[in-house]
Structure formats: structure tokens, C-alpha cells
Enzyme design. Structure first.
Site, PDB file in Angstrom:
ATOM      1  N   ARG A  51       0.801  -1.231   0.000  1.00  0.00           N
ATOM      2  CA  ARG A  51       0.000   0.000   0.000  1.00  0.00           C
ATOM      3  C   ARG A  51       0.829   1.273   0.000  1.00  0.00           C
ATOM      4  NH1 ARG A  51      -3.033  -3.890   1.773  1.00  0.00           N
ATOM      5  NH2 ARG A  51      -1.070  -4.418   2.751  1.00  0.00           N
ATOM      6  N   THR A  52       1.792   1.341   0.905  1.00  0.00           N
ATOM      7  CA  THR A  52       2.471   2.621   1.066  1.00  0.00           C
ATOM      8  C   THR A  52       3.217   2.998  -0.214  1.00  0.00           C
ATOM      9  OG1 THR A  52       2.647   2.187   3.411  1.00  0.00           O
ATOM     10  CG2 THR A  52       4.019   3.957   2.541  1.00  0.00           C
ATOM     11  N   LYS A  80      25.661  -3.061  -1.303  1.00  0.00           N
ATOM     12  CA  LYS A  80      27.137  -2.976  -1.401  1.00  0.00           C
ATOM     13  C   LYS A  80      27.719  -2.248  -0.201  1.00  0.00           C
ATOM     14  CE  LYS A  80      26.932  -2.305  -6.428  1.00  0.00           C
ATOM     15  NZ  LYS A  80      27.197  -1.273  -7.465  1.00  0.00           N
ATOM     16  N   ARG A 101      11.208   4.166   3.100  1.00  0.00           N
ATOM     17  CA  ARG A 101      10.899   3.193   4.174  1.00  0.00           C
ATOM     18  C   ARG A 101      12.171   2.430   4.496  1.00  0.00           C
ATOM     19  NH1 ARG A 101       5.875  -0.865   4.411  1.00  0.00           N
ATOM     20  NH2 ARG A 101       4.989   1.099   5.123  1.00  0.00           N
ATOM     21  N   HIS A 129       5.164   6.144  11.476  1.00  0.00           N
ATOM     22  CA  HIS A 129       4.631   5.966  10.118  1.00  0.00           C
ATOM     23  C   HIS A 129       3.641   7.103   9.858  1.00  0.00           C
ATOM     24  CE1 HIS A 129       3.372   4.276   6.447  1.00  0.00           C
ATOM     25  NE2 HIS A 129       3.164   3.010   6.806  1.00  0.00           N
TER      26      HIS A 129
END
Ligand code: NCD
Length: 305
Positions: A51-52, A80, A101, A129
Site C-alpha cells: 500500500r504505502t 554494497k 521506508r 509511520h
């Protein structure tokens, strides 16, 4: 230039402004169809998301903008060993705004300190959030007509559930709010949230392990998933994962006007038999999230429509 790392960076007036814009987008989507023409949003997702990430991308497309990014750490230079700071400096050369995120608490803040474009926290570990909270606030506003005089039950994983932490912070600024915190002992709300938000603002709250006993008093029931990925061992997760499963029987004593919310994804916490109950709001939250992210992108890019 402004970022959004914590929901409290937005004043209640600004939140009302975002809600007005989101409501206007819902009523007149065409007005906004080219608002971000020529602008690019980068979605940097170091953790899984449906969703986000996709609502951010849909939001930018519906504003006429473009999107670039990655959806797993393994496909970026983080694999890396590149630092979040260097990634943020790099992406600033390509995009006008970043949604990030990350599994580490504070990573989007570090990114915002190093980027030369706005950074939006799209979830940082078990911490915050803020854009899920924007989705939640628009939903509460549309269901309840405002934010005052509500008894809000939060149920499930209140320890690692970042959406809960941001929602409590946001709602603590309205009048006559009461929280009912429903969780197993092991997944109680972190003491920093209680101290810095609830106690500091004198907000009444009650803690319980028993959902049924508090059901009749709730105006909102916000269910959450037990956050498997934040547990140190699988055994604890398996023991706690089904602590609360909302079924139609459990709603027998609930108010007719209850709003049942969940940030999703749901695993087992809400029986699918509840999806057709008019009190179920979780798929409305999904749609509202897209509109609020559109409003937020416009605000941070300082686009006037
Ligand atoms: C939430 C999250 O990522 O914190 N999901 C979402 O963004 N809607 C809740 C969860 O994962 O349980």
C-alpha cells in the site's frame, strides 16, 4: 524546503489543510491531473510494502508527475554497503521528492539531513509511520465528522506497531480523547510513547489484555498485525500472533457507530466475515491514503492548485 519525518511536525491547522485538499481532490480529481507535471518522486523502500509504496506512486501519477525508485534493499547499493546519507545525496540529483521506508529507526531522518529535496518517512522500523496516520486521520474525519470526543481502542502489537505510535501522537492534540490500549503483556505500548505523549499531555488511557471487556465503550477499534519481522525469536511470534482475532461474535456488544480500522496488511486479526459489516473501514483507509499522499506531495513541493 520541508520534510515529513514525524507527524507532530504538522500543526493541527496544517492537518486540517491537508484534509481539505484531499477532500477537494476526491471531488475534483481533474483539477489536479497536471499539478506535478515534470516532477519526479523517488520511492526508496528498504522493506516490503504494498500500500504505502504503490499509493505514493499512484498519488504522483494522478498529479501528472513521474516516479522512480526501488522496492528492496537488495536491488540498491545498500547491498554494497552504501550509507543512507550517501543514498539520499545521490537521489537528490534525480528526484524532486523522496519517500523512504527503512527497517532502522531514524533512517529517514538521516536521509532528510543529507538530501537537498524533501524526504517523507514512509515507515522507520518500529518507530513511526506518519503517512499512514494521514490516511487514518482522513478516514476518522470522514467517518466521525471530526476528531474530538472519541474513545479509541488500539489492539494488538502496540510495541512494534509504528502506525499506532504516530496515530497516538496525532490524536493526542484533540479534545476529550481517551485511549484504550489492548495488547498482550509482551506487546504493550513503549514507555517513551506513554511518557512523551500520553502523560505529558494528560491524556487518559487504560491498559488491558481483554478486548471483550472494553468493546462497548469504543468509538474506534484500530486493529494491528503482530509485527513478525521485529521479533527476536520465532517462538515468541508464534505464541503471540493470534492473541486477538476479531470475529462477528466479538462485535455483539460494540456500538452501532463503531469504526473498525486496520492499517493492513491483515494476517489473522480480522475475520473476513467482518469485511461486509458497514463498520469496517480498512479498505476506505487504503483509498484515503492515496488522497492524503497527493495532498502531502503538493504541500511539500509547494505546488498551488
Ligand atoms: C503498516 C506498516 O508498514 O507499518 N502497513 C502499512 O503501511 N499500511 C502496518 C503493518 O505492516 O502491519
Amino acid at each position: 524546503m520541508r520534510s515529513l519525518i514525524d507527524i507532530l511536525e504538522l500543526t493541527t491547522e496544517e492537518l486540517s489543510g491537508l484534509i481539505s485538499v484531499a477532500n477537494d481532490i476526491i471531488d475534483h480529481p481533474q483539477k489536479y491531473a497536471e499539478a506535478c507535471k515534470g516532477k519526479k518522486l523517488a520511492t526508496l523502500f528498504f522493506e516490503p510494502s504494498t500500500r504505502t509504496r504503490l499509493s505514493f506512486e499512484a498519488a504522483m501519477y494522478e498529479l501528472g508527475g513521474n516516479v522512480l525508485g526501488f522496492s528492496e534493499a537488495q536491488s540498491s547499493s545498500a547491498a554494497k554497503g552504501e550509507s543512507v546519507a550517501d543514498t539520499a545525496k545521490t537521489i537528490s540529483c534525480y528526484a524532486d521528492i523522496i519517500a523512504m521506508r527503512h527497517p532502522k529507526e531514524g533512517a529517514p531522518l538521516v536521509a532528510s539531513m543529507n538530501a537537498s529535496v524533501p524526504v517523507i518517512n514512509a515507515g522507520d522500523g518500529g518507530h513511526n509511520h506518519p503517512t499512514q496516520t494521514l490516511a487514518d486521520l482522513l478516514t476518522i474525519y470522514r467517518e466521525k465528522g471530526g476528531f474530538d470526543n472519541l474513545t479509541i481502542g488500539l489492539c494488538g502489537d502496540l510495541k512494534f506497531g509504528r502506525t499506532v505510535h504516530s496515530l497516538i501522537a496525532a490524536m493526542s492534540r484533540y479534545k476529550n480523547i481517551k485511549f484504550v490500549l489492548i495488547s498482550p503483556e509482551e506487546l504493550k505500548l513503549p514507555s517513551y510513547v506513554k511518557k512523551d505523549i500520553l502523560k505529558k499531555n494528560g491524556i487518559p488511557y487504560e491498559q488491558t489484555t481483554d478486548l471483550l471487556s472494553v468493546m462497548p465503550e469504543l468509538d474506534i477499534l484500530y486493529m494491528t498485525r503482530v509485527q513478525r519481522e521485529r521479533f527476536f525469536n520465532e517462538e515468541d511470534y508464534l505464541r503471540l500472533k493470534d492473541s486477538y482475532i476479531l470475529t462477528p461474535e466479538k462485535l455483539e456488544t460494540a456500538k452501532e457507530t463503531l469504526s473498525i480500522m486496520h492499517p493492513l496488511p491483515r494476517v489473522n486479526e480480522i475475520s473476513v466475515a467482518i469485511d461486509d459489516d458497514p463498520r469496517a473501514c480498512y479498505f476506505k483507509q487504503v483509498l484515503n491514503g492515496k488522497y492524503m499522499r497527493m495532498a502531502l506531495i503538493l504541500k511539500l513541493l509547494e505546488v498551488e492548485v
